[in-house]
Design a protein around this motif. Structure first.
Motif, PDB file in Angstrom:
ATOM      1  N   GLU A  10       0.858  -1.184   0.000  1.00 53.68           N
ATOM      2  CA  GLU A  10       0.000   0.000   0.000  1.00 53.68           C
ATOM      3  C   GLU A  10       0.895   1.235   0.000  1.00 53.68           C
ATOM      4  N   ARG A  11       0.571   2.190  -0.880  1.00 48.82           N
ATOM      5  CA  ARG A  11       1.397   3.380  -1.036  1.00 48.82           C
ATOM      6  C   ARG A  11       0.539   4.627  -1.148  1.00 48.82           C
ATOM      7  N   ARG A  12       1.053   5.719  -0.604  1.00 46.71           N
ATOM      8  CA  ARG A  12       0.390   7.005  -0.745  1.00 46.71           C
ATOM      9  C   ARG A  12       0.625   7.543  -2.138  1.00 46.71           C
ATOM     10  N   ALA A  13      -0.426   8.087  -2.778  1.00 48.26           N
ATOM     11  CA  ALA A  13      -0.302   8.664  -4.112  1.00 48.26           C
ATOM     12  C   ALA A  13      -0.198  10.182  -4.067  1.00 48.26           C
ATOM     13  N   GLY A  14      -0.922  10.824  -3.137  1.00 51.15           N
ATOM     14  CA  GLY A  14      -0.888  12.276  -3.084  1.00 51.15           C
ATOM     15  C   GLY A  14      -2.178  12.834  -2.537  1.00 51.15           C
ATOM     16  N   GLU A  15      -2.346  14.140  -2.690  1.00 54.12           N
ATOM     17  CA  GLU A  15      -3.487  14.842  -2.124  1.00 54.12           C
ATOM     18  C   GLU A  15      -4.198  15.625  -3.217  1.00 54.12           C
ATOM     19  N   LEU A  16      -5.520  15.519  -3.263  1.00 55.79           N
ATOM     20  CA  LEU A  16      -6.350  16.270  -4.189  1.00 55.79           C
ATOM     21  C   LEU A  16      -7.036  17.410  -3.459  1.00 55.79           C
ATOM     22  N   ASP A  17      -7.306  18.480  -4.198  1.00 58.04           N
ATOM     23  CA  ASP A  17      -7.983  19.626  -3.605  1.00 58.04           C
ATOM     24  C   ASP A  17      -9.490  19.536  -3.872  1.00 58.04           C
ATOM     25  N   GLY A  18     -10.275  20.145  -2.986  1.00 61.99           N
ATOM     26  CA  GLY A  18     -11.725  20.139  -3.143  1.00 61.99           C
ATOM     27  C   GLY A  18     -12.360  18.907  -2.528  1.00 61.99           C
ATOM     28  N   ARG A  19     -13.679  18.936  -2.482  1.00 60.59           N
ATOM     29  CA  ARG A  19     -14.429  17.833  -1.871  1.00 60.59           C
ATOM     30  C   ARG A  19     -14.940  16.835  -2.902  1.00 60.59           C
ATOM     31  N   GLN A  20     -15.082  17.265  -4.168  1.00 51.17           N
ATOM     32  CA  GLN A  20     -15.621  16.377  -5.187  1.00 51.17           C
ATOM     33  C   GLN A  20     -14.479  15.714  -5.953  1.00 51.17           C
ATOM     34  N   ILE A  21     -14.546  14.395  -6.091  1.00 50.50           N
ATOM     35  CA  ILE A  21     -13.493  13.607  -6.711  1.00 50.50           C
ATOM     36  C   ILE A  21     -14.056  12.905  -7.950  1.00 50.50           C
ATOM     37  N   ARG A  22     -13.318  13.009  -9.056  1.00 47.29           N
ATOM     38  CA  ARG A  22     -13.681  12.331 -10.293  1.00 47.29           C
ATOM     39  C   ARG A  22     -12.628  11.280 -10.592  1.00 47.29           C
ATOM     40  N   ILE A  23     -13.052  10.012 -10.784  1.00 51.10           N
ATOM     41  CA  ILE A  23     -12.140   8.898 -11.030  1.00 51.10           C
ATOM     42  C   ILE A  23     -12.470   8.298 -12.383  1.00 51.10           C
ATOM     43  N   GLN A  24     -11.476   8.188 -13.242  1.00 46.23           N
ATOM     44  CA  GLN A  24     -11.631   7.517 -14.527  1.00 46.23           C
ATOM     45  C   GLN A  24     -10.642   6.367 -14.585  1.00 46.23           C
ATOM     46  N   TRP A  25     -11.040   5.251 -15.163  1.00 50.16           N
ATOM     47  CA  TRP A  25     -10.123   4.117 -15.206  1.00 50.16           C
ATOM     48  C   TRP A  25     -10.410   3.223 -16.404  1.00 50.16           C
ATOM     49  N   TRP A  26      -9.360   2.493 -16.773  1.00 49.81           N
ATOM     50  CA  TRP A  26      -9.448   1.385 -17.714  1.00 49.81           C
ATOM     51  C   TRP A  26      -8.872   0.149 -17.024  1.00 49.81           C
ATOM     52  N   VAL A  27      -9.583  -0.951 -17.108  1.00 52.61           N
ATOM     53  CA  VAL A  27      -9.089  -2.247 -16.633  1.00 52.61           C
ATOM     54  C   VAL A  27      -9.007  -3.176 -17.840  1.00 52.61           C
ATOM     55  N   ASP A  28      -7.845  -3.721 -18.072  1.00 52.77           N
ATOM     56  CA  ASP A  28      -7.598  -4.644 -19.177  1.00 52.77           C
ATOM     57  C   ASP A  28      -6.846  -5.830 -18.603  1.00 52.77           C
ATOM     58  N   HIS A  29      -6.658  -6.871 -19.396  1.00 51.07           N
ATOM     59  CA  HIS A  29      -5.847  -7.988 -18.916  1.00 51.07           C
ATOM     60  C   HIS A  29      -4.468  -7.473 -18.548  1.00 51.07           C
ATOM     61  N   GLY A  30      -4.116  -7.590 -17.273  1.00 47.46           N
ATOM     62  CA  GLY A  30      -2.770  -7.255 -16.846  1.00 47.46           C
ATOM     63  C   GLY A  30      -2.547  -5.856 -16.346  1.00 47.46           C
ATOM     64  N   SER A  31      -3.601  -5.008 -16.240  1.00 48.22           N
ATOM     65  CA  SER A  31      -3.329  -3.648 -15.792  1.00 48.22           C
ATOM     66  C   SER A  31      -4.586  -2.922 -15.365  1.00 48.22           C
ATOM     67  N   VAL A  32      -4.368  -1.905 -14.531  1.00 47.30           N
ATOM     68  CA  VAL A  32      -5.377  -0.907 -14.188  1.00 47.30           C
ATOM     69  C   VAL A  32      -4.720   0.455 -14.357  1.00 47.30           C
ATOM     70  N   GLU A  33      -5.361   1.364 -15.099  1.00 49.38           N
ATOM     71  CA  GLU A  33      -4.876   2.730 -15.263  1.00 49.38           C
ATOM     72  C   GLU A  33      -5.954   3.687 -14.790  1.00 49.38           C
ATOM     73  N   MET A  34      -5.576   4.587 -13.877  1.00 51.09           N
ATOM     74  CA  MET A  34      -6.537   5.498 -13.264  1.00 51.09           C
ATOM     75  C   MET A  34      -6.072   6.940 -13.391  1.00 51.09           C
ATOM     76  N   LEU A  35      -7.002   7.833 -13.678  1.00 56.64           N
ATOM     77  CA  LEU A  35      -6.799   9.276 -13.602  1.00 56.64           C
ATOM     78  C   LEU A  35      -7.804   9.805 -12.595  1.00 56.64           C
ATOM     79  N   ILE A  36      -7.316  10.506 -11.560  1.00 59.09           N
ATOM     80  CA  ILE A  36      -8.157  10.918 -10.438  1.00 59.09           C
ATOM     81  C   ILE A  36      -8.058  12.433 -10.316  1.00 59.09           C
ATOM     82  N   HIS A  37      -9.196  13.110 -10.357  1.00 57.69           N
ATOM     83  CA  HIS A  37      -9.238  14.562 -10.436  1.00 57.69           C
ATOM     84  C   HIS A  37      -9.863  15.156  -9.179  1.00 57.69           C
TER      85      HIS A  37
END
Length: 495
Positions: A428-455
């Protein structure tokens, strides 16, 4: 990890991620767009599943996810292996290689051992050219175009055209700094400046795979722009067990054609991706209307020891890069390219009430192996949430909400019985801190990976994680461990 699932070889290839036809693959090289084709070259050892004599593999695409494998472009010779580099379109024939016409020019590092000890080597910069849109390549008879400088790590040429000065610029990784060279004709290079001796992050690992480009600052009313210098930081073999391994940093600033001026000289580290598996990123040359990039989806801490099924290595999804003004200053952000969403269909999402209280909430049960997701939520202050994506408890995103910020972490599980993997892959690792109260998460899950963009309100985090699990179709769940959350919207698509 106690109770962690075993990591299994991926017997089904990813549906959207590029993989080699067989053998070993690492860095993307020579990304260039020409005559309607995106060219992807890559570090390739076709005859083995571990790193070895480096070739340039080659593939092309017209839509950024259907890739046609082409014959190997560059092979080792008496000058050495063909290490990483870049490619450009010589559209005006300045090199003199195309009889006044245009063609592709590739720049790479020739790496050769001195004697029988692989720890002793020298590196110099070479050029190859193609008249037929990359189908055949000729090594320049005048190689090297930049000779070995007398120190060991001198590699990964990134060449761009600098319009303001009317010259070509090459960025080279030199130990733990960057050198900039200039040329009028792509052949005769002169040292212009150095950058990074006392800036950015320095470990015992070398700097690698530089990239250099200018982008507008989105939303700027005055047409502001900045230059971005991207640098990979190689594996630190003497670092602590919980070190990041190989990772990608970047700098924001100004470039005058010879020197890079950092806007944030006191900032020790700006990460392009906060996950474990985003390295050697390169952007495409000669794309007319956007800056597109691809990275190697792996980490040198365990890359040569992960499960395999005839090939080893994958690239990230292509992403569009852009600059955004945040409350911390101008930062490099990313978007998944819209081409990836072609041929995907909406999935049914479980109904939900707002707010969601403490407990385990099923959001969807995707019946597919490739899923694109988007979720917007607003946690109450003091809440702790765990979002489990398609790969279940093996890939989790953890959100801890404050009064006006949200701490983001991620957890990955799994073991293989190989010490190097079991030490560095899970955790488990810390990624960072986002500003504001509303969070938008976008992701793709494919064989062998997860890619996330978090706003957040102005900030963004990118988290890229490899996974080695059999392709089960896990549900998407949100666990509210404390507090509550208002779930604003969720959408899922499958392909």
């Amino acid at each position: 990890m106690t109770g962690a699932p075993p990591l299994e070889a991926l017997t089904q290839r990813p549906l959207r991620h590029f993989t080699p036809p067989q053998g070993w693959m690492n860095d993307p090289n020579g990304l260039v767009y020409h005559d309607g084709e995106y060219h992807l070259f890559y570090q390739y050892h076709p005859d083995n599943l571990v790193w070895g004599p480096m070739h340039w593999g080659h593939a092309v695409s017209r839509d950024l996810y259907h890739w046609q494998h082409l014959p190997i472009a560059l092979t080792p010779d008496e000058d050495g292996m063909c290490f990483s580099g870049s490619a450009v379109v010589d559209g005006h024939g300045v090199s003199g290689l195309f009889d006044g016409g245009e063609g592709l020019v590739a720049f790479y590092t020739a790496h050769r051992f001195i004697g029988d000890d692989e720890a002793h080597y020298e590196q110099e910069q070479h050029l190859a050219w193609s008249r037929d849109n990359g189908r055949s390549w000729h090594k320049y008879v005048g190689n090297p175009i930049i000779a070995a400088p007398g120190f060991r790590d001198f590699r990964d040429p990134k060449v761009i055209y600098h319009e303001q000065s009317g010259r070509w610029v090459m960025a080279l990784a030199c130990g733990q700094h960057i050198r900039f060279y200039t040329a009028d004709n792509l052949l005769d290079w002169q040292l212009a400046s150095e950058f990074g001796h006392d800036q950015g992050c320095h470990t015992n690992g070398p700097w690698e795979c530089p990239d250099l480009f200018e982008l507008p600052v989105e939303g700027s009313s005055h047409g502001a722009s900045r230059w971005v210098l991207v640098v990979g930081v190689g594996i630190d073999h003497d670092g602590p067990q919980d070190s990041m391994g190989s990772f990608t940093q970047y700098f924001i600033g100004h470039f005058d054609g010879e020197r890079f001026h950092n806007d944030n000289p006191d900032e020790p580290l700006l990460l392009m991706d906060q996950g474990r598996d985003f390295y050697a990123v390169q952007s495409f040359s000669d794309v007319p209307d956007r800056r597109l990039a691809i990275a190697w989806l792996n980490n040198w801490q365990y890359a040569g020891h992960t499960p395999e099924a005839g090939w080893r290595g994958a690239m990230t999804l292509p992403r569009e890069l852009y600059l955004a003004a945040t409350d911390h200053g101008i930062r490099l952000h990313q978007r998944f390219v819209p081409e990836l969403a072609r041929s995907v269909s909406p999935l049914e999402v479980a109904p939900f009430d707002a707010p969601l209280k403490e407990g385990h909430h099923l959001l969807a049960t995707p019946g597919a192996d490739l899923v694109r997701g988007a979720l917007t939520l607003e946690p109450a202050a003091g809440s702790r949430l765990v979002l489990s994506l398609q790969q279940g408890t093996q890939q989790q995103l953890i959100l801890c909400a404050g009064d006006d910020t949200t701490e983001v972490a991620y957890r990955r599980e799994g073991h293989s019985g190989v010490t190097r993997v079991d030490q560095h892959f899970p955790g488990e690792r810390r990624a960072g801190e986002l500003d504001g109260r509303q969070i938008r998460i976008q992701w793709w899950v494919d064989h062998g990976s997860v890619e996330m963009l978090i706003h957040g309100r102005t900030r963004q985090l990118s988290i890229t994680l490899a996974g080695f699990l059999l392709p089960h179709r896990y549900p998407v769940t949100l666990s509210v461990q404390s507090g509550s959350v208002h779930l604003i919207d969720i959408s899922l698509d499958a392909g």
